[in-house]
Design an enzyme around this catalytic site. Structure first.
Site, PDB file in Angstrom:
ATOM      1  N   GLU A 176       5.039 -21.925  20.852  1.00 28.02           N
ATOM      2  CA  GLU A 176       4.404 -21.468  19.623  1.00 28.02           C
ATOM      3  C   GLU A 176       4.066 -19.981  19.746  1.00 28.02           C
ATOM      4  O   GLU A 176       4.075 -19.419  20.853  1.00 28.02           O
ATOM      5  CB  GLU A 176       3.112 -22.262  19.390  1.00 28.02           C
ATOM      6  N   ASN A 235       7.518 -20.949  11.981  1.00 25.97           N
ATOM      7  CA  ASN A 235       6.615 -19.916  12.502  1.00 25.97           C
ATOM      8  C   ASN A 235       7.267 -19.130  13.649  1.00 25.97           C
ATOM      9  O   ASN A 235       6.590 -18.400  14.360  1.00 25.97           O
ATOM     10  CB  ASN A 235       5.293 -20.543  12.973  1.00 25.97           C
ATOM     11  N   HIS A 286       8.826 -20.481  16.314  1.00 29.26           N
ATOM     12  CA  HIS A 286       8.828 -21.091  17.638  1.00 29.26           C
ATOM     13  C   HIS A 286      10.237 -21.511  18.054  1.00 29.26           C
ATOM     14  O   HIS A 286      11.102 -21.783  17.220  1.00 29.26           O
ATOM     15  CB  HIS A 286       7.816 -22.238  17.757  1.00 29.26           C
ATOM     16  N   ASP A 345      12.333 -30.171  25.008  1.00 25.49           N
ATOM     17  CA  ASP A 345      10.914 -30.495  24.844  1.00 25.49           C
ATOM     18  C   ASP A 345      10.709 -31.977  24.569  1.00 25.49           C
ATOM     19  O   ASP A 345      11.668 -32.734  24.367  1.00 25.49           O
ATOM     20  CB  ASP A 345      10.281 -29.635  23.730  1.00 25.49           C
TER      21      ASP A 345
HETATM   22  C1  GLP Z   1      10.525 -28.829  16.460  1.00 24.57           C
HETATM   23  C2  GLP Z   1      11.346 -28.709  17.732  1.00 24.57           C
HETATM   24  C3  GLP Z   1      12.118 -27.410  17.775  1.00 24.57           C
HETATM   25  C4  GLP Z   1      12.847 -27.236  16.460  1.00 24.57           C
HETATM   26  C5  GLP Z   1      11.854 -27.138  15.348  1.00 24.57           C
HETATM   27  C6  GLP Z   1      12.482 -26.942  13.988  1.00 24.57           C
HETATM   28  O1  GLP Z   1       9.346 -28.147  16.537  1.00 24.57           O
HETATM   29  N1  GLP Z   1      10.559 -28.800  18.911  1.00 24.57           N
HETATM   30  O2  GLP Z   1      13.011 -27.426  18.877  1.00 24.57           O
HETATM   31  O3  GLP Z   1      13.642 -26.066  16.513  1.00 24.57           O
HETATM   32  O4  GLP Z   1      11.128 -28.366  15.305  1.00 24.57           O
HETATM   33  O5  GLP Z   1      12.777 -28.167  13.425  1.00 24.57           O
HETATM   34  P1  GLP Z   1      13.823 -28.410  12.298  1.00 24.57           P
HETATM   35  O6  GLP Z   1      15.147 -28.041  12.878  1.00 24.57           O
HETATM   36  O7  GLP Z   1      13.729 -29.866  11.986  1.00 24.57           O
HETATM   37  O8  GLP Z   1      13.438 -27.544  11.168  1.00 24.57           O
END
Ligand code: GLP
Length: 251
Positions: free
Chosen positions: A141, A134, A136, A63
């Site tokens: 989402e 959440n 995702h 992404d």
């Molecule tokens: C972002 C990314 C996701 C990731 C998520 C969780 O939204 N697009 O790919 O899994 O954050 O982030 P973190 O690993 O920093 O908790």
């Protein structure tokens, strides 16, 4: 779905690294965020000691934010360059990140081409994933459909709030992103999801034990036969007692 639980995120990342090295020379799906950091560190150590070489591996990121200059330090272009291309020794020309800059028409047109580019590379061998609190995956989402492909999406208010820590002012925090879709992710031959910390425990439980559906996008991973969740004990703390110790659930 296999579930691996270790006391610490570093130990869980070592297990994940064992699975990810299989992609060397093939195609690796790359995630950003803090969750995969211990995994990238484990992989970098193996690159440094010569036990794996990613020099000919192709990488496709999950992404990218919409409307952020790719040169911005918090763009996923920058993060992938900093965390993956450099430490893991990928060739920059073999690593692809969805385009989030340009006009929205350009962003949409290039998103449409992304799944075809992955397919043309032979498909993803191992997809690394984190999980949002959440539920995702990528930036899919809640409400994302099982058949979704790479596309531009609105970020959930809770995701915008979580991401705000990386930006100096609220106005700078992106509200849209381009993300691989659920169906894009599920086309990978195998998937390794890493999660650590109590803040992820509810999302992990929903993914593993809740209904498979759009309310928890990570639950769609149960439609795939080759998924391993590598968790620390805090992220696993809300799973049923049998699962907390790392016993697998059926796919
Ligand atoms: C972002 C990314 C996701 C990731 C998520 C969780 O939204 N697009 O790919 O899994 O954050 O982030 P973190 O690993 O920093 O908790």
């Amino acid at each position: 779905m296999r579930i691996i639980v270790r006391d610490t995120a570093v130990e869980a990342a070592e297990h994940a690294a064992d699975l990810v090295v299989d992609s060397a020379g093939g195609v690796l799906g790359l995630a950003t965020g803090s969750s995969p950091q211990p995994l990238y560190a484990a992989l970098a150590a193996r690159v440094a000691d010569g036990s794996v070489d990613f020099g000919r591996t192709r990488g496709f990121a999950l992404d990218e934010y919409v409307g952020l200059d790719p040169a911005h330090p918090e763009s996923y272009h920058s993060i992938i360059a900093r965390d993956v291309i450099g430490p893991l020794g990928f060739s920059p020309s073999r690593v692809f990140v969805p385009a989030g800059s340009g006009t929205l028409d350009e962003v949409d047109a290039r998103a449409l081409d992304y799944d075809a580019a992955i397919a043309a590379a032979g498909g993803v061998d191992v997809q690394i994933l984190g999980i949002g609190s959440n539920g995702h995956i990528g930036f899919n989402e809640p409400g994302s459909a099982a058949d979704s492909v790479t596309r531009r999406v609105d970020l959930a208010p809770s995701t915008i709030a979580a991401n705000s820590r990386f930006f100096r002012s609220a106005g700078e925090v992106p509200v849209q992103a381009v993300t691989q879709g659920i169906s894009t992710i599920l086309r990978a031959r195998s998937i390794v999801l890493v999660a650590s910390g109590a803040a992820k425990a509810r999302a992990v439980r929903a993914a593993v034990e809740g209904p498979v559906g759009e309310s928890c996008p990570a639950s769609f991973l149960r439609l795939h036969d080759e998924v391993t969740l590598c968790l620390d004990s805090a992220a696993a703390s809300q799973l049923g007692v049998g699962l907390r110790s790392g016993a697998g659930v059926g796919a």
